[in-house]
Design a protein around this motif. Structure first.
Motif, PDB file in Angstrom:
ATOM      1  N   HIS A  68       0.250  -3.092   5.852  1.00 17.87           N
ATOM      2  CA  HIS A  68       0.146  -1.641   5.977  1.00 17.87           C
ATOM      3  C   HIS A  68      -0.832  -1.105   4.942  1.00 17.87           C
ATOM      4  N   ARG A  70      -1.043   1.721   3.397  1.00 13.66           N
ATOM      5  CA  ARG A  70      -0.442   2.428   2.269  1.00 13.66           C
ATOM      6  C   ARG A  70       0.698   1.643   1.626  1.00 13.66           C
ATOM      7  N   LYS A  71       1.558   1.045   2.452  1.00 13.55           N
ATOM      8  CA  LYS A  71       2.742   0.365   1.933  1.00 13.55           C
ATOM      9  C   LYS A  71       2.410  -0.930   1.183  1.00 13.55           C
ATOM     10  N   HIS A  73       0.730  -1.230  -1.263  1.00 12.70           N
ATOM     11  CA  HIS A  73       0.681  -0.931  -2.690  1.00 12.70           C
ATOM     12  C   HIS A  73       2.076  -0.773  -3.299  1.00 12.70           C
ATOM     13  N   ARG A  74       3.122  -0.918  -2.494  1.00 13.84           N
ATOM     14  CA  ARG A  74       4.471  -0.859  -3.041  1.00 13.84           C
ATOM     15  C   ARG A  74       4.690  -2.034  -3.998  1.00 13.84           C
ATOM     16  N   GLU A 183      -0.857   6.474  12.262  1.00 11.51           N
ATOM     17  CA  GLU A 183      -0.916   5.300  11.400  1.00 11.51           C
ATOM     18  C   GLU A 183      -0.958   4.010  12.214  1.00 11.51           C
TER      19      GLU A 183
END
Length: 281
Positions: A68, A70-71, A73-74, A183
């Motif tokens: 993902h 964005r995710k 970077h979790r 997304e």
């Protein structure tokens, strides 16, 4: 420290304010009806419990999150925190939540355990089942509402229960629709595998159905409690602002939307002020 902070997702604690809805709407939140411990401990217990569920969810989704935009970077997906340490943190926070809930009452503990149980089953199995996964997330809002009624000794009316249920379904459907349209692109399974199981127009219909119905049920709640009717146009404005935000591709996460969207933030603050004045003024 930033990685641990992100892992706990404290911005999502905003959802736990649902526990304060029963005493706020019932007119007992202000005026010294509760001590500081009685007021804060239920919130602390659910904040600890919700952070534990978010950690477990990140553990289960770590491989998918790496795909993902964005995710990835979790903390877990990026490798800044190890999975074993995350498991330990989840157990510690869950234990703290259970201890805090037991201090409140045995019945409150039951609601917290139900919340933790549903969240665990959702993360392990039910998140890939269309429609079922929507209702699992919605149940988290309802359990918070019922737990708040138990913690603060306020009965939950049928109209309030239905209003929260439909509002939660509206918000969750909006979040899924945002993920699917803005997304997911051509590969929604890379964002959330269950998105590929929803036919075209289904999530839009869920938002339309639940958004329309919640205005009816909340109007009945307001009339039955002889509150100010001016709160209904304000609520309608908030629903439409969230719907517009989702369709325009600016994100459908309810907590982020409330904190980052000026229209939604003003509508939320305005709702608190108008309802507060009606109940306490």
């Amino acid at each position: 420290m930033k990685a641990y902070f992100q892992l706990l997702r404290p911005h999502q604690w905003l959802k736990n304010l649902m526990l304060l809805f029963p005493p706020f709407l019932g007119g007992t939140l202000l005026g010294g009806h509760y001590s500081s411990g009685q007021l804060l401990w239920p919130l602390v217990a659910f904040c600890l419990g919700s952070s534990a569920t978010y950690i477990v969810n990140d553990i289960c989704d770590v491989e998918q999150d790496r795909l993902h935009a964005r995710k990835k970077h979790r903390p877990l997906a990026a490798g800044r925190i190890g999975v074993r340490l995350a498991v330990v943190l989840a157990v510690v926070f869950a234990a703290g939540a259970v201890a805090g809930a037991w201090w409140v009452s045995a019945r409150f503990l039951v609601f917290l355990l139900l919340y933790l149980g549903v969240s665990l089953v959702y993360s392990l199995w039910l998140k890939d089942m269309p429609l079922v996964e929507l209702f699992c997330v919605v149940s988290g809002f309802l359990l918070r509402l019922l737990a708040g009624g138990e913690a603060y000794g306020v009965a939950i009316s049928d109209w309030l229960f239905l209003s929260v249920f439909l509002l939660a379904l509206f918000l969750v459907s909006g979040k899924r629709l945002s993920e699917l349209r803005h997304e997911g692109g051509e590969a929604p399974e890379r964002i959330r595998s269950v998105l590929a199981c929803y036919p075209q127009g289904f999530l839009e219909g869920c938002m339309l159905l639940s958004g329309s119905a919640v205005l009816v049920t909340y109007t009945m709640y307001v009339i039955s409690h002889q509150s100010t009717i001016w709160v209904i146009p304000l609520s309608c404005f908030g629903l439409l602002a969230f719907w517009r935000r989702v369709l325009s591709g600016r994100g459908g996460d309810p907590t982020r939307a409330l904190l980052m969207d000026p229209c939604l933030f003003i509508a939320g603050v305005g709702w608190v002020v108008v309802v507060g004045w009606s109940v306490y003024g």
